[in-house]
Design an enzyme around this catalytic site. Structure first.
Site, PDB file in Angstrom:
ATOM      1  N   TYR A  39      12.658   3.198 -18.247  1.00  0.00           N
ATOM      2  CA  TYR A  39      13.626   3.256 -17.156  1.00  0.00           C
ATOM      3  C   TYR A  39      14.452   1.975 -17.065  1.00  0.00           C
ATOM      4  O   TYR A  39      13.939   0.869 -17.260  1.00  0.00           O
ATOM      5  CB  TYR A  39      12.903   3.488 -15.825  1.00  0.00           C
ATOM      6  CG  TYR A  39      12.330   4.881 -15.685  1.00  0.00           C
ATOM      7  CD1 TYR A  39      13.150   6.004 -15.775  1.00  0.00           C
ATOM      8  CD2 TYR A  39      10.970   5.072 -15.459  1.00  0.00           C
ATOM      9  CE1 TYR A  39      12.625   7.284 -15.648  1.00  0.00           C
ATOM     10  CE2 TYR A  39      10.435   6.340 -15.321  1.00  0.00           C
ATOM     11  CZ  TYR A  39      11.274   7.447 -15.421  1.00  0.00           C
ATOM     12  OH  TYR A  39      10.746   8.713 -15.289  1.00  0.00           O
ATOM     13  N   MET A  82       5.201   5.466 -13.616  1.00  0.00           N
ATOM     14  CA  MET A  82       4.138   5.996 -12.771  1.00  0.00           C
ATOM     15  C   MET A  82       2.915   6.390 -13.587  1.00  0.00           C
ATOM     16  O   MET A  82       1.777   6.113 -13.188  1.00  0.00           O
ATOM     17  CB  MET A  82       4.627   7.204 -11.970  1.00  0.00           C
ATOM     18  CG  MET A  82       3.554   7.790 -11.068  1.00  0.00           C
ATOM     19  SD  MET A  82       4.105   9.194 -10.089  1.00  0.00           S
ATOM     20  CE  MET A  82       5.121   8.379  -8.856  1.00  0.00           C
ATOM     21  N   LYS A 111     -17.255  -1.146   0.336  1.00  0.00           N
ATOM     22  CA  LYS A 111     -16.003  -0.631   0.903  1.00  0.00           C
ATOM     23  C   LYS A 111     -14.985  -0.388  -0.213  1.00  0.00           C
ATOM     24  O   LYS A 111     -15.143  -0.862  -1.334  1.00  0.00           O
ATOM     25  CB  LYS A 111     -15.443  -1.632   1.918  1.00  0.00           C
ATOM     26  CG  LYS A 111     -15.056  -2.981   1.323  1.00  0.00           C
ATOM     27  CD  LYS A 111     -14.560  -3.930   2.393  1.00  0.00           C
ATOM     28  CE  LYS A 111     -14.198  -5.287   1.780  1.00  0.00           C
ATOM     29  NZ  LYS A 111     -13.669  -6.229   2.788  1.00  0.00           N
ATOM     30  N   ARG A 170      -9.400 -13.466  12.199  1.00  0.00           N
ATOM     31  CA  ARG A 170      -8.960 -12.078  12.017  1.00  0.00           C
ATOM     32  C   ARG A 170      -9.533 -11.227  13.145  1.00  0.00           C
ATOM     33  O   ARG A 170      -8.791 -10.643  13.927  1.00  0.00           O
ATOM     34  CB  ARG A 170      -9.417 -11.529  10.669  1.00  0.00           C
ATOM     35  CG  ARG A 170      -8.802 -12.165   9.452  1.00  0.00           C
ATOM     36  CD  ARG A 170      -9.097 -11.394   8.179  1.00  0.00           C
ATOM     37  NE  ARG A 170     -10.520 -11.075   8.017  1.00  0.00           N
ATOM     38  CZ  ARG A 170     -11.057 -10.580   6.910  1.00  0.00           C
ATOM     39  NH1 ARG A 170     -10.272 -10.329   5.863  1.00  0.00           N
ATOM     40  NH2 ARG A 170     -12.348 -10.326   6.828  1.00  0.00           N
TER      41      ARG A 170
END
Length: 369
Positions: free
Chosen positions: A264, A313, A38, A136
């Site tokens: 940043y 990013m 998966k 779950r």
């Protein structure tokens, strides 16, 4: 080995084969083996991984969602595929692609029977999920009678497997709880077996369970993270080989003077003259923002270079003062120099999340066995 000239995730298929063989041996003779692929095979490549595992002799595959199973079928994977968390909207697609759904609630059971009957199915294979304590998904013990009632009123489906999932098989402090889960599963499963009159595949163990609770192998084991080189336990990890190495390169090198800032929000300020390098990967590639500001680093020519400033990013910046390197040199983000478990720890997370989060835009390259 040729050094990279771009950001790549290098996948060692020989390491995958080693891990499979180790876990297969631990599972014992006559026990089937389900490989969990998966989430793009835990951030690697589900098609390449599944094809390699098929060649190695895996019996089954497991994925989370229907779309993942369809992807395997389109790639030519013919082995049985268990859909661990199917949704009713996809039931027709499941049947069209000969996938095997996990049935985990009465709603899902009724809806799948309805779809199977409408499509004229007979004895369509399903796996019944039993809740033994993870809480779950799955049927609780009092709900078994409802399962049996619905099964007795249709010929459209047939139980191919009965299974559950261990909550803490890697944690020896939770041994009593784990043994309780195994015993509860055995009791619930055989209540169903005795009622239906045949023996489906019973499976409960994950990677840690395969190693720590061999008595619970039953008819099939399921391995996910262990195939990719991690066992959530140093004693297990030493027998496994991580299959992935994340590499990039140095894009640019520059000098900073005292008081200069980086990135940043000016998150890093140089206290002295330093040399920095910019690397072409960032949080869009799976490098968490939590790793910035000297909480982690990478390896360049064998030396540790801490991340400075905020992770961007598409870029990260590292302090390379004192490291002899040039623009274009290879950088190891995680691999032998820095295990992914250590890199994940620096981000305050686990190896599962880190490797599964490597972006699909990162090129995958494969080392043959």
């Amino acid at each position: 080995m040729q050094k990279t000239r771009e950001t790549v995730l290098e996948i060692d298929l020989g390491a995958l084969a080693h891990n499979y063989r180790y876990l297969r041996e631990k599972a014992g003779k006559g026990v089937k083996f389900l490989g969990v692929v998966k989430a793009f095979a835990y951030g690697n490549d589900e098609v390449v991984i599944a094809k390699k595992l098929s060649a190695l002799g895996v019996d089954y595959f497991g994925v989370a969602y229907t779309s993942e199973g369809v992807s395997l079928r389109k790639a030519g994977i013919e082995k049985p595929v268990l859909i661990l968390h199917p949704q009713s909207f996809n039931f027709e697609e499941i049947i069209e692609n000969c996938l095997e759904p996990s049935i985990y609630s009465e709603f899902v059971l009724k809806e799948f029977i309805k779809t199977a009957e409408r499509l004229g199915q007979k004895d369509y294979p399903v796996h019944i999920k039993l809740n033994t304590g993870l809480n779950r998904l799955g049927f609780s013990e009092p709900e078994i009678s409802k399962v049996l009632e619905h099964l007795s009123n249709t010929t459209a489906i047939r139980i191919k497997g009965l299974y559950s999932h261990l909550a803490a098989s890697e944690d020896w402090k939770e041994r009593e709880f784990t043994l309780g889960q195994i015993n509860r599963f055995r009791k619930m499963a055989f209540e169903i077996v005795n009622a239906i009159g045949y023996h489906p595949l019973l499976h409960i163990t994950n990677t840690s369970g395969i190693v720590n609770y061999p008595e619970a192998a039953f008819d099939m084991v399921r391995a996910g993270l262990g195939l990719y080189g991690f066992g959530n336990d140093p004693e297990i990890d030493k027998h496994l080989k991580p299959i992935g190495t994340l590499k990039t390169i140095v894009s640019q090198i520059m000098k900073l003077q005292p008081g200069d800032t980086v990135g940043y929000n000016r998150a890093y300020k140089a206290q002295e003259e330093i040399t920095i390098a910019t690397l072409p990967l960032g949080y869009a590639d799976g490098i968490s923002r939590q790793l910035g500001n000297e909480r982690s680093g990478v390896y360049i020519n064998g030396y540790f270079a801490p991340l400075i400033g905020n992770v961007c990013m598409d870029m990260i910046m590292v302090n390379i003062s004192g490291i002899a390197c040039e623009e274009g040199d290879e950088v190891i983000v995680f691999g032998k120099e820095q295990p992914v478990t250590e890199f994940a720890k620096q981000a305050g997370t686990i190896s599962y999340e880190l490797i599964a989060g490597i972006s699909q835009r990162v090129k995958r390259v494969y080392l043959p066995e």
